[in-house]
Design an enzyme around this catalytic site. Sequence first.
Site, mmCIF file in Angstrom:
data_model
loop_
_atom_site.group_PDB
_atom_site.id
_atom_site.type_symbol
_atom_site.label_atom_id
_atom_site.label_comp_id
_atom_site.label_asym_id
_atom_site.label_seq_id
_atom_site.Cartn_x
_atom_site.Cartn_y
_atom_site.Cartn_z
ATOM 1 N N TYR A 135 26.391 -55.488 53.069
ATOM 2 C CA TYR A 135 27.373 -54.942 52.149
ATOM 3 C C TYR A 135 28.779 -55.522 52.441
ATOM 4 O O TYR A 135 29.807 -55.536 51.484
ATOM 5 C CB TYR A 135 27.619 -53.350 52.248
ATOM 6 C CG TYR A 135 26.462 -52.666 51.888
ATOM 7 C CD1 TYR A 135 25.323 -53.202 51.173
ATOM 8 C CD2 TYR A 135 26.331 -51.029 52.099
ATOM 9 C CE1 TYR A 135 24.129 -52.577 50.866
ATOM 10 C CE2 TYR A 135 25.298 -50.261 51.728
ATOM 11 C CZ TYR A 135 24.332 -51.172 51.070
ATOM 12 O OH TYR A 135 23.255 -50.389 50.810
ATOM 13 N N LYS A 190 13.888 -54.710 60.352
ATOM 14 C CA LYS A 190 12.900 -55.643 59.567
ATOM 15 C C LYS A 190 12.895 -56.676 60.415
ATOM 16 O O LYS A 190 13.082 -57.688 59.885
ATOM 17 C CB LYS A 190 13.363 -55.702 58.178
ATOM 18 C CG LYS A 190 12.504 -56.242 57.461
ATOM 19 C CD LYS A 190 11.236 -55.432 57.032
ATOM 20 C CE LYS A 190 10.299 -56.166 56.134
ATOM 21 N NZ LYS A 190 9.242 -55.254 55.831
ATOM 22 N N ASP A 222 10.224 -50.361 56.320
ATOM 23 C CA ASP A 222 9.240 -49.997 55.277
ATOM 24 C C ASP A 222 8.130 -48.852 55.899
ATOM 25 O O ASP A 222 7.902 -47.873 55.052
ATOM 26 C CB ASP A 222 8.149 -51.082 54.657
ATOM 27 C CG ASP A 222 7.816 -52.089 55.730
ATOM 28 O OD1 ASP A 222 8.363 -52.019 56.876
ATOM 29 O OD2 ASP A 222 7.084 -52.966 55.396
ATOM 30 N N ASP A 246 21.552 -46.407 54.302
ATOM 31 C CA ASP A 246 22.040 -45.856 53.036
ATOM 32 C C ASP A 246 20.562 -45.277 52.144
ATOM 33 O O ASP A 246 20.759 -44.432 51.814
ATOM 34 C CB ASP A 246 22.532 -47.262 52.101
ATOM 35 C CG ASP A 246 23.357 -46.627 50.924
ATOM 36 O OD1 ASP A 246 23.186 -45.519 50.772
ATOM 37 O OD2 ASP A 246 23.562 -47.777 50.337
ATOM 38 N N ASP A 250 19.268 -41.195 52.287
ATOM 39 C CA ASP A 250 19.229 -40.274 51.008
ATOM 40 C C ASP A 250 17.709 -39.809 51.017
ATOM 41 O O ASP A 250 17.666 -38.741 50.261
ATOM 42 C CB ASP A 250 19.326 -41.251 49.756
ATOM 43 C CG ASP A 250 20.898 -41.205 49.460
ATOM 44 O OD1 ASP A 250 21.800 -40.726 50.083
ATOM 45 O OD2 ASP A 250 21.078 -41.331 48.051
#
Length: 362
Positions: A135, A190, A222, A246, A250
């Site tokens: 980001y 990852k 994942d 992020d 959620d």
Amino acid sequence: MKIAVLPGDGIGTEIVAEAIRVLDALDLSFEMETALVGGAAYEAHGHPLPEATLKLAKEADAVLFGAVGDWKYDKLDRPLRPEQAILGLRKNLGLFANFRPAICYEQLVGASSLKPELIAGLDILIIRELTGDIYFGQPRGRRTAVDGHFPGADEAFDTMRYSRPEVERIARVAFEAARKRSKRVTSVDKANVLETFQFWKDIVTEVHKDYPDIELDHMYVDNAAMQLVKAPKKFDVIVTGNMFGDILSDEAAMLTGSIGMLPSASLNSSNQGLYEPSHGSAPDIAGKGVANPLATILSAAMMLRFSLNQAEAADRIESAVKHVLASGLRTGDIWSEGTKRVGTREMGDAVVAAITKKTITG
Ligand code: NAD
């Protein structure tokens, strides 16, 4: 103790008003000062994060934040959009650690889309790194491709990056938080594909040597996304980078089925923090007096615990919320057959009454 109160836009003003009444009911001595932020600040001063608001936030021990944004600002230049105020506050206050608890209250088990036995008693904490990763990494932009599958075509690119101190400090935050819970941390990465996250994994493993009492495991993002819906209770503290955090926070939030219930905290290295509900400004219900104020009230409890050293007062708020839910009161977002539907103000009244030990009706 000084609290900067930034209600913002939409339902922000309604829900923050209830959190303030709850704080007042505790009879502690706070200095509270309110300022404009987001669209409201843009309307009044031409900027979503005016200098005076930023100064107030920097000088306070904690910031209690409502929500910002409205679709009517979607056409503004990006730096002037309400949501930029949150990024500006995070950056200027150095808020690198985002705490997002996902707790399933016994009385709201039916609100989740998962089977009750999977989420009853759920209490997990996602710690998301907030100021690094793809980001914020440079360089980023658009250009003409010189290689890849389509040389000569337009392309866009971002840069994923983490430095050693950034990973070390968020890892320490996670291990410290786990010490106060069930002493388990899952670091999500990852590492099988990304160099940045192999580096992340190596550093988290190194920092773990200082916390032999904490159990650490590593999981690919994942798989973590899958396990969160398959067996969420096997997690306790999850620590991860900005982008994975992020998305996973959620996902975890929705396990509980009720966005109006979820608080969050963003802290810097001196425990100064910004406390806000996980949801947005909900323009669709703004001004109707129906928004659920509990996420903001629970954010105020986190503020008392993490930044203001008032754990006992935080416990009082959290117990009052459980008591109100047990009494059957519900705002529209968490309402179900057999419970009593109330508005924002009545829900605030009930929490205040539970704190001051008056009888709750309903
Ligand atoms: P939202 O979270 O505002 O609303 C999503 C849905 O949840 C809506 O149907 C809304 O009515 C409902 N909802 C949210 N909070 C609720 C509450 N407390 N009680 C009852 N129902 C509630 O997300 P959105 O609609 O995607 O975004 C609306 C605006 O909020 C946008 O401008 C967006 O950029 C902004 N936003 C701000 C923040 C923030 O301030 N931190 C976070 C997310 C979105």
